[in-house]
Structure formats: C-alpha cells, structure tokens
Design a protein around this motif. Structure first.
Motif, short mmCIF file in Angstrom:
data_model
loop_
_atom_site.label_atom_id
_atom_site.label_comp_id
_atom_site.label_asym_id
_atom_site.label_seq_id
_atom_site.Cartn_x
_atom_site.Cartn_y
_atom_site.Cartn_z
N THR A 53 0.81 -1.22 0.00
CA THR A 53 0.00 0.00 0.00
C THR A 53 0.85 1.27 0.00
OG1 THR A 53 -0.14 -0.04 2.43
CG2 THR A 53 -1.88 -1.16 1.21
N MET A 54 2.14 1.13 -0.23
CA MET A 54 3.03 2.29 -0.18
C MET A 54 2.68 3.31 -1.26
SD MET A 54 7.20 2.47 -0.45
CE MET A 54 7.50 1.77 1.17
N ASP A 55 2.51 4.55 -0.86
CA ASP A 55 2.17 5.62 -1.79
C ASP A 55 2.86 6.89 -1.32
OD1 ASP A 55 1.12 7.43 -3.53
OD2 ASP A 55 -0.96 7.23 -2.88
N MET A 56 3.95 7.25 -1.99
CA MET A 56 4.74 8.39 -1.55
C MET A 56 4.11 9.74 -1.91
SD MET A 56 7.28 7.32 0.18
CE MET A 56 6.20 6.07 0.81
N SER A 57 2.94 9.71 -2.57
CA SER A 57 2.23 10.96 -2.80
C SER A 57 1.41 11.37 -1.58
CB SER A 57 1.31 10.84 -4.03
OG SER A 57 0.29 9.88 -3.81
N ASP A 58 1.38 10.50 -0.59
CA ASP A 58 0.70 10.77 0.67
C ASP A 58 1.74 11.25 1.68
OD1 ASP A 58 -0.64 10.81 3.06
OD2 ASP A 58 -1.39 8.76 2.96
N PRO A 59 1.63 12.50 2.16
CA PRO A 59 2.64 13.03 3.10
C PRO A 59 2.82 12.17 4.34
CG PRO A 59 1.20 14.79 2.35
CD PRO A 59 0.60 13.50 1.86
N LEU A 60 1.71 11.63 4.86
CA LEU A 60 1.79 10.82 6.07
C LEU A 60 2.59 9.54 5.82
CD1 LEU A 60 0.93 10.72 9.01
CD2 LEU A 60 -1.17 9.56 8.30
N GLN A 61 2.44 8.97 4.63
CA GLN A 61 3.20 7.76 4.30
C GLN A 61 4.68 8.07 4.17
OE1 GLN A 61 2.18 4.50 2.15
NE2 GLN A 61 0.03 4.94 1.84
N SER A 62 5.01 9.22 3.58
CA SER A 62 6.43 9.58 3.46
C SER A 62 7.08 9.68 4.83
CB SER A 62 6.58 10.92 2.72
OG SER A 62 6.27 10.79 1.36
N VAL A 63 6.37 10.31 5.75
CA VAL A 63 6.92 10.48 7.10
C VAL A 63 7.08 9.13 7.79
CG1 VAL A 63 6.51 11.45 9.39
CG2 VAL A 63 6.03 12.81 7.36
N LEU A 64 6.06 8.27 7.67
CA LEU A 64 6.10 6.98 8.37
C LEU A 64 7.07 6.00 7.71
CD1 LEU A 64 2.34 6.32 9.22
CD2 LEU A 64 4.17 6.91 10.80
N GLN A 65 6.95 5.83 6.39
CA GLN A 65 7.73 4.81 5.70
C GLN A 65 9.21 5.20 5.56
OE1 GLN A 65 6.39 1.98 5.14
NE2 GLN A 65 4.36 2.09 4.23
N GLY B 110 4.33 3.58 -19.19
CA GLY B 110 3.83 4.30 -18.04
C GLY B 110 3.46 5.74 -18.33
N TYR B 111 4.01 6.29 -19.42
CA TYR B 111 3.71 7.67 -19.80
C TYR B 111 2.22 7.85 -20.10
CZ TYR B 111 3.78 5.83 -24.58
OH TYR B 111 3.54 5.09 -25.71
N GLN B 112 1.54 6.77 -20.46
CA GLN B 112 0.11 6.87 -20.76
C GLN B 112 -0.72 7.12 -19.50
OE1 GLN B 112 -0.79 3.17 -22.77
NE2 GLN B 112 0.05 3.87 -24.73
N ASN B 113 -0.15 6.80 -18.35
CA ASN B 113 -0.87 6.97 -17.09
C ASN B 113 -0.41 8.19 -16.31
OD1 ASN B 113 -2.20 4.44 -17.52
ND2 ASN B 113 -0.37 3.39 -16.80
N PHE B 114 0.31 9.10 -16.98
CA PHE B 114 0.88 10.27 -16.30
C PHE B 114 -0.21 11.04 -15.55
CE2 PHE B 114 1.99 14.75 -16.11
CZ PHE B 114 3.22 14.69 -15.47
N THR B 115 -0.07 11.09 -14.24
CA THR B 115 -0.99 11.82 -13.38
C THR B 115 -0.21 12.37 -12.20
OG1 THR B 115 -2.76 10.25 -13.91
CG2 THR B 115 -3.13 11.71 -12.03
N VAL B 116 -0.35 13.65 -11.95
CA VAL B 116 0.35 14.25 -10.82
C VAL B 116 -0.40 13.93 -9.54
CG1 VAL B 116 1.24 16.37 -9.78
CG2 VAL B 116 1.24 16.11 -12.27
N LYS B 117 0.11 12.96 -8.81
CA LYS B 117 -0.50 12.55 -7.55
C LYS B 117 0.10 13.31 -6.37
CE LYS B 117 -0.79 8.06 -7.12
NZ LYS B 117 -0.31 6.66 -7.11
N PHE B 118 1.28 13.89 -6.58
CA PHE B 118 1.95 14.62 -5.52
C PHE B 118 1.17 15.85 -5.09
CE2 PHE B 118 6.13 12.82 -7.12
CZ PHE B 118 6.44 12.16 -5.94
N THR B 119 1.26 16.17 -3.81
CA THR B 119 0.96 17.52 -3.33
C THR B 119 2.30 18.21 -3.14
OG1 THR B 119 1.04 16.88 -0.99
CG2 THR B 119 -1.09 16.67 -2.12
N VAL B 120 2.28 19.50 -2.95
CA VAL B 120 3.55 20.22 -2.71
C VAL B 120 4.24 19.66 -1.48
CG1 VAL B 120 4.59 22.45 -2.16
CG2 VAL B 120 2.74 22.32 -3.84
N LEU B 121 3.45 19.41 -0.43
CA LEU B 121 4.02 18.90 0.82
C LEU B 121 4.62 17.51 0.64
CD1 LEU B 121 4.54 19.15 3.85
CD2 LEU B 121 2.22 18.29 4.25
N SER B 122 3.90 16.61 -0.03
CA SER B 122 4.40 15.25 -0.18
C SER B 122 5.66 15.22 -1.05
CB SER B 122 3.32 14.34 -0.78
OG SER B 122 2.99 14.73 -2.09
#
Length: 241
Positions: free
Chosen positions: A55-67, A130-142
């Motif tokens: 379930t790792m998702d580095m676009s989630d700030p909380l996951q970045s901090v925890l993982q 993968g370029y076909q699925n390009f989607t900005v999932k990041f927030t500025v914080l994440s």
C-alpha cells in the motif's frame, strides 16, 4: 564484544525515537486534520504500517513520514549508540577516508543514474508505457517530504547494513566476502517481499556492499541506493509506475 553492545543500544535508541516520532506525527497530523482525539489519525497510521509495501504511496505526506522518516531515524540512533559505547567513531562507518566525502558522493550520482535510474525509467515509462498513465498525484508537501526524507532513508539503510552490520562481520571473519553475503541476507530479510523479490534485494545488497568495499566508503552505495529508490518514488508520484 563492543559491536554487540553498540547494536543492542542502537536498537533500543531506535525504538524509543521511533515511538516518539510516531506520537509527534499523530499529534501534528491529527491537529491538521481536526482530529482532536487523534483516534482517526492513529487508525490511518496503523493501516499504513500494516499494509507495508503493498500500500506504499509516496504521494501521501503521512506515508512519506512513516515509511521513510522512521528509517531515517536510524542515523542519529547509530550515532548516539557509537558515541555512548565508544567502540568506534561514527565517521569510521562512513568510509576509510575518515568520514563522509560530499565530493565522492556527488561524483558518483551521475554514474548511479546511468546504472540504476535510467534502466528503471526506460522500463517503466517507455517499455511498460507508463507515460500513458501520467498523473500528478503529488501535493507540494508530499513532494518536499519525499525529496528530503527519501535520500535520508536510503543513507540510513547504508549506515545500518553496509556500515554497521557489514563492518562488524568484517572484523569478526578473516574472509571479507562472508561479511558481504551475511549483510545481504539480513538486508533481504528486512524487506517483506515474496521469494523472488527477496532474492533480488539480496543481490542488490551484495552489489551495494561491493561498491562500498571497492569505493572505500558508503558514498558509492548510497548514491546507487538513492537513485534506485527515488526514481521509483518519483515515477510513482507521477502515476507512471
């Protein structure tokens, strides 16, 4: 015997700092989300921790901090343990040159990108389309958190496995390759993948170890490790892997 004391103290300090960090993150994240009791935030954190890599998702700030942040804590933990036990200075884990060399590290980064980063990009973005699925999932914080904590997480693992573990085994056995193999197996065991995944991680751990050995320091292996992980994390954050 001193490395055993250092390892035990390192583990104890690491656990204390990790628990303190989780409490601090729970309070901060709960306050930001309006969760006054912190119950919902703690439940979400437990879901992230129990989910592991699946379930790792580095676009989630909380996951970045925890993982990532939870592993980055290993650097000050090892420094404190080595300082208290006085077995050897922290700088000796960095390299045989007497400390971490920024010059060597940055010289290795372009080579690491060619060896590790470029093949991942070619495979995930071009071959797997993968370029076909390009989607900005990041927030500025994440994005900021990942950019700061990601390299620290990789460097912390290098200090743990290629620094403390490999060098400790290397001081116990007359054949250095034994230390390379043992640390690679421990490194793989710390990654909860399936059997094929763990074999791949063990091979990577051995490659990182050999690069640190022949490069006379962790700068080389850290560069390889950082480029490998950060390439995957950034592609994930843009939806391409």
């Amino acid at each position: 015997y001193k490395p055993v004391f250092t390892g035990a103290l390192f583990a104890a300090i690491y656990m204390v700092l990790t628990l303190a960090g989780i409490m601090a993150v729970t309070i901060a994240a709960g306050a930001a989300a309006g969760d006054t009791t912190g119950t919902d935030t703690m439940n979400k954190m437990m879901e992230i921790i129990s989910g592991g890599y699946d379930t790792m998702d580095m676009s989630d700030p909380l996951q970045s901090v925890l993982q990532l942040g939870s592993l980055a804590i290993a650097i000050p933990s090892l420094w404190l343990a080595s300082l208290i036990v006085r077995d050897r200075p922290m700088s000796s884990y960095s390299s045989s040159r007497g400390g971490w060399s920024r010059r060597v590290f940055w010289r290795c980064m372009p080579v690491a990108f060619i060896i590790n980063g470029l093949p991942i990009i070619i495979n995930d973005v071009i071959i797997e389309k993968g370029y076909q699925n390009f989607t900005v999932k990041f927030t500025v914080l994440s994005f900021i958190l990942l950019t700061i904590l990601g390299p620290l997480q990789c460097t912390a693992e290098e200090y743990m496995f290629r620094g403390f573990v490999m060098q400790t085994f290397g001081s116990w056995f007359r054949i250095p390759v034994i230390a390379v193999i043992l640390q690679a197996l421990i490194f793989a065991a710390g990654h909860p993948y399936n059997r094929i995944g763990q074999i791949a991680v063990a091979i990577s751990g051995a490659a990182f170890a050999l690069s640190a050995w022949f490069g006379r320091g962790l700068e080389v292996s850290a560069a390889l490790h950082i480029v490998n992980n950060m390439t995957i994390f950034y592609l994930q954050g843009f939806g391409m892997t």
